[in-house]
Design an enzyme around this catalytic site. Structure first.
Site: not given
Length: 327
Positions: A154, A157-158
């Site tokens: 993701c 997300c990261d």
């Protein structure tokens, strides 16, 4: 998370009265990620007797995530497992029963609905499916070794954790191109590794990627090794036409080859689309009256913890309206 039992026929179990557990609930939630836990909070606050069947590994994909910094309420971020444990405790405090058992079969053809786990059979008036989806993996040993330490599924997300580093993205569809383009906001260079010599992504996304000077394409290639010690510091790719191997000095690898919704046991029970995601008819309602869905099990666009939690809230509110209308 949820196993496939094959047949849709439920087997009646006999228990002595002294051993019989509580098995009837107003609402049963299948799955214990952000969507499932949030639905539990709302259903319990609405005074419904609510059960969450979490599966063998409760917590969803976040239990395999290190630091989470985009979930509201945590100024300095929080570790994924800690976030899920915090939400679980809140759900239990509201009165939701949580059982860490695996659902192996369901029967939504008759009411009350029946749900069979590895150890018990339950029935309920309403169901919320919140089993999520699982990212497809490359099958490399390094994926497990460096999960949360350079291997990600993701970018949203990261990505911010990899500022000014070279990164690798695997895939050639819309998701891969979208992730590669997003990562150029943080990375010094993004290596896009694709097994073919053309992309599957939409034309407009391809044009954006080709115009981005930070993206370098590696055609007809696949990642064969993820390198690192404490965290990822490189990958080895192999050209599928000439067998030549090349090492890329990347600080992270983002695998974007798709997700698989955890819906095997719901086949022939609720309508699924061609990819296996639950089809919603009206907000969070499925094709079966009284059965609802929340989170990544139907959402293949956003796939964020906060959106899953939002869908959990919506599903619980829809359940309340349904049960109120069908006393």
């Amino acid at each position: 998370m949820m196993a496939d039992a094959g047949s849709s026929v439920l087997v009646e179990k006999e228990f002595p009265k002294s051993e019989r557990k509580k098995t009837s609930y107003d609402v049963i939630i299948i799955g214990a990620g952000p969507a499932g836990y949030t639905a539990g909070i709302y259903c319990s606050r609405a005074k419904y007797d609510t059960l969450i069947l979490s599966g063998i590994l409760p917590g969803g994909q976040l239990v395999n995530t290190t630091e989470v910094e985009n979930y509201p309420g945590f100024e300095n971020g929080i570790m994924g497992p800690d976030l899920m444990m915090t939400i679980r405790k809140q759900t239990e405090r509201m009165g939701t029963t949580i059982i860490d058992d695996e659902v192996v079969n369901v029967d939504f053809r008759h009411k009350p609905f029946k749900i069979l786990t590895a150890s018990e059979e339950y029935d309920c008036r309403a169901v919320i499916i919140a089993t999520g989806a699982s990212p497809r993996k490359l099958g490399l040993e390094g994926e497990m070794t460096f999960g949360g330490r350079g291997v990600s599924y993701c970018a949203t997300c990261d990505g911010p954790f990899f500022r000014n580093q070279e990164l690798a993205v695997v895939g050639g569809g819309d998701s891969a191109i979208e992730e590669a383009t997003f990562l150029t906001k943080f990375a010094s260079k993004v290596h896009l590794v694709h097994r073919r010599d053309t992309l599957k992504a939409s034309k407009i996304m391809q044009e954006r990627a080709f115009a981005n000077s930070k993206i370098q394409f590696h055609w007809d290639s696949e990642v064969v090794e993820i390198i690192g010690e404490q965290k990822v510091n490189g990958v080895t790719i192999k050209n599928l036409k000439n067998e030549q191997k090349t090492s890329l000095p990347v600080g992270g690898i983002f695998v974007a080859i798709g997700h698989t919704p955890n819906t095997k046991i719901f086949e022939k029970q609720v309508e699924l689309d061609s990819q296996g995601y639950v089809v919603l008819k009206n907000h969070t309602r499925t094709s079966v009256e009284g059965v609802f869905a929340a989170g990544d099990v139907h959402d293949h666009r956003y796939r964020q913890a906060i959106t899953a939690a939002g869908f959990g809230c919506m599903a619980a509110i829809d359940v309340d309206r349904y049960l109120t209308e069908n006393k």
